[in-house]
Design a protein around this motif. Structure first.
Motif, PDB file in Angstrom:
ATOM      1  N   VAL A   1     -10.741   6.588  -4.789  1.00 53.06           N
ATOM      2  CA  VAL A   1      -9.599   5.690  -4.574  1.00 53.06           C
ATOM      3  C   VAL A   1      -9.815   4.952  -3.252  1.00 53.06           C
ATOM      4  N   PRO A   2      -9.748   3.619  -3.258  1.00 54.41           N
ATOM      5  CA  PRO A   2      -9.922   2.863  -2.008  1.00 54.41           C
ATOM      6  C   PRO A   2      -8.836   3.192  -0.988  1.00 54.41           C
ATOM      7  N   CYS A   3      -9.211   3.186   0.286  1.00 51.17           N
ATOM      8  CA  CYS A   3      -8.249   3.448   1.355  1.00 51.17           C
ATOM      9  C   CYS A   3      -7.539   2.139   1.735  1.00 51.17           C
ATOM     10  N   PRO A   4      -6.540   2.188   2.627  1.00 52.06           N
ATOM     11  CA  PRO A   4      -5.842   0.957   3.017  1.00 52.06           C
ATOM     12  C   PRO A   4      -6.750  -0.095   3.639  1.00 52.06           C
ATOM     13  N   GLY A   5      -7.838   0.310   4.254  1.00 49.14           N
ATOM     14  CA  GLY A   5      -8.729  -0.643   4.905  1.00 49.14           C
ATOM     15  C   GLY A   5      -9.912  -1.083   4.067  1.00 49.14           C
ATOM     16  N   CYS A   6     -10.038  -0.557   2.855  1.00 51.62           N
ATOM     17  CA  CYS A   6     -11.162  -0.951   2.003  1.00 51.62           C
ATOM     18  C   CYS A   6     -11.117  -2.457   1.743  1.00 51.62           C
ATOM     19  N   TYR A   7     -12.263  -3.087   1.891  1.00 53.58           N
ATOM     20  CA  TYR A   7     -12.469  -4.527   1.722  1.00 53.58           C
ATOM     21  C   TYR A   7     -11.962  -5.352   2.895  1.00 53.58           C
ATOM     22  N   LEU A   8     -11.377  -4.716   3.910  1.00 53.73           N
ATOM     23  CA  LEU A   8     -10.866  -5.466   5.054  1.00 53.73           C
ATOM     24  C   LEU A   8     -12.001  -6.030   5.908  1.00 53.73           C
ATOM     25  N   THR A   9     -13.102  -5.304   6.037  1.00 56.16           N
ATOM     26  CA  THR A   9     -14.237  -5.809   6.817  1.00 56.16           C
ATOM     27  C   THR A   9     -14.823  -7.051   6.165  1.00 56.16           C
TER      28      THR A   9
ATOM     29  N   SER B   1     -10.134 -18.352   0.927  1.00 56.18           N
ATOM     30  CA  SER B   1      -9.781 -17.910  -0.427  1.00 56.18           C
ATOM     31  C   SER B   1     -10.482 -16.605  -0.784  1.00 56.18           C
ATOM     32  N   THR B   2     -11.756 -16.468  -0.419  1.00 57.41           N
ATOM     33  CA  THR B   2     -12.457 -15.213  -0.665  1.00 57.41           C
ATOM     34  C   THR B   2     -11.857 -14.107   0.179  1.00 57.41           C
ATOM     35  N   SER B   3     -11.535 -14.424   1.424  1.00 59.49           N
ATOM     36  CA  SER B   3     -10.943 -13.440   2.319  1.00 59.49           C
ATOM     37  C   SER B   3      -9.646 -12.883   1.739  1.00 59.49           C
ATOM     38  N   VAL B   4      -8.772 -13.759   1.291  1.00 61.50           N
ATOM     39  CA  VAL B   4      -7.480 -13.328   0.753  1.00 61.50           C
ATOM     40  C   VAL B   4      -7.659 -12.573  -0.562  1.00 61.50           C
ATOM     41  N   SER B   5      -8.655 -12.962  -1.364  1.00 64.92           N
ATOM     42  CA  SER B   5      -8.863 -12.245  -2.619  1.00 64.92           C
ATOM     43  C   SER B   5      -9.403 -10.833  -2.383  1.00 64.92           C
ATOM     44  N   LEU B   6     -10.091 -10.611  -1.270  1.00 68.09           N
ATOM     45  CA  LEU B   6     -10.591  -9.276  -0.947  1.00 68.09           C
ATOM     46  C   LEU B   6      -9.510  -8.400  -0.323  1.00 68.09           C
ATOM     47  N   HIS B   7      -8.752  -8.971   0.619  1.00 71.00           N
ATOM     48  CA  HIS B   7      -7.700  -8.212   1.306  1.00 71.00           C
ATOM     49  C   HIS B   7      -6.767  -9.219   1.967  1.00 71.00           C
TER      50      HIS B   7
ATOM     51  N   TYR C   1       1.215  -2.494   1.503  1.00 76.81           N
ATOM     52  CA  TYR C   1       0.298  -3.359   0.755  1.00 76.81           C
ATOM     53  C   TYR C   1      -0.697  -2.523  -0.039  1.00 76.81           C
ATOM     54  N   TRP C   2      -1.207  -1.443   0.578  1.00 78.85           N
ATOM     55  CA  TRP C   2      -2.145  -0.545  -0.096  1.00 78.85           C
ATOM     56  C   TRP C   2      -1.494   0.115  -1.307  1.00 78.85           C
ATOM     57  N   LEU C   3      -0.261   0.603  -1.143  1.00 77.25           N
ATOM     58  CA  LEU C   3       0.442   1.223  -2.273  1.00 77.25           C
ATOM     59  C   LEU C   3       0.667   0.214  -3.400  1.00 77.25           C
ATOM     60  N   LEU C   4       1.043  -0.998  -3.055  1.00 83.02           N
ATOM     61  CA  LEU C   4       1.215  -2.047  -4.061  1.00 83.02           C
ATOM     62  C   LEU C   4      -0.094  -2.303  -4.806  1.00 83.02           C
ATOM     63  N   ARG C   5      -1.202  -2.392  -4.057  1.00 83.57           N
ATOM     64  CA  ARG C   5      -2.507  -2.618  -4.681  1.00 83.57           C
ATOM     65  C   ARG C   5      -2.898  -1.463  -5.592  1.00 83.57           C
ATOM     66  N   LEU C   6      -2.625  -0.229  -5.166  1.00 81.78           N
ATOM     67  CA  LEU C   6      -2.940   0.925  -6.011  1.00 81.78           C
ATOM     68  C   LEU C   6      -2.186   0.860  -7.333  1.00 81.78           C
TER      69      LEU C   6
ATOM     70  N   GLY D   1      -8.169  -8.840  -7.359  1.00 80.30           N
ATOM     71  CA  GLY D   1      -7.971  -9.849  -6.323  1.00 80.30           C
ATOM     72  C   GLY D   1      -6.957  -9.416  -5.307  1.00 80.30           C
ATOM     73  N   MET D   2      -6.226 -10.380  -4.735  1.00 78.57           N
ATOM     74  CA  MET D   2      -5.318 -10.099  -3.635  1.00 78.57           C
ATOM     75  C   MET D   2      -4.292  -9.015  -3.970  1.00 78.57           C
ATOM     76  N   LEU D   3      -3.767  -9.021  -5.177  1.00 82.31           N
ATOM     77  CA  LEU D   3      -2.771  -8.018  -5.556  1.00 82.31           C
ATOM     78  C   LEU D   3      -3.382  -6.743  -6.118  1.00 82.31           C
ATOM     79  N   GLY D   4      -4.666  -6.756  -6.308  1.00 78.20           N
ATOM     80  CA  GLY D   4      -5.370  -5.575  -6.784  1.00 78.20           C
ATOM     81  C   GLY D   4      -6.702  -5.489  -6.069  1.00 78.20           C
ATOM     82  N   PHE D   5      -7.431  -4.436  -6.303  1.00 80.07           N
ATOM     83  CA  PHE D   5      -8.740  -4.299  -5.662  1.00 80.07           C
ATOM     84  C   PHE D   5      -9.762  -5.157  -6.408  1.00 80.07           C
TER      85      PHE D   5
END
Length: 107
Positions: free
Chosen positions: A15-23, A35-41, A84-89, A99-103
């Motif tokens: 399960v991805p953590c809250p910071g996954c894809y943030l880097t 656009s790529t940045s927002v789609s990742l996190h 935000y992480w809980l919403l994405r999960l 994308g932005m609303l999902g991983f």
């Protein structure tokens, strides 16, 4: 995939953590690809802007930590990141969003 350590939470639990894809999102924002940045996190552009401000202040004040940490903004940012992480999960694993609303589909 970039070389280096992967997320230990993702490696252990799957399960991805809250910071996954943030880097990657921050790197994309710093390269101007918002656009790529927002789609990742969703926090990628804000984190990139914070890094720029932090770096400018550190250079100007000649200190690695150019300001004092204030508890309230840090707690608000951490709370927003966790929500935000809980919403994405929920949206990723419950409804298959990407994308932005999902991983992202591929890591």
């Amino acid at each position: 995939m970039l070389p280096g350590w992967t997320c230990p939470v993702l490696a252990i639990t799957g399960v991805p953590c809250p910071g996954c894809y943030l880097t990657r999102a921050t790197a994309a924002a710093l390269n101007g690809d918002i656009s790529t940045s927002v789609s990742l996190h969703a926090f990628g552009p804000a984190f990139a802007a914070g890094l720029i401000v932090w770096s400018a202040l550190a250079l100007k004040r000649r200190r690695m930590v150019p300001m004092r940490w204030r508890t309230t903004p840090v707690l608000l940012a951490a709370s927003a990141l966790l929500l935000y992480w809980l919403l994405r999960l929920i949206l990723s694993y419950g409804y298959g969003f990407e994308g932005m609303l999902g991983f992202p589909a591929s890591s």
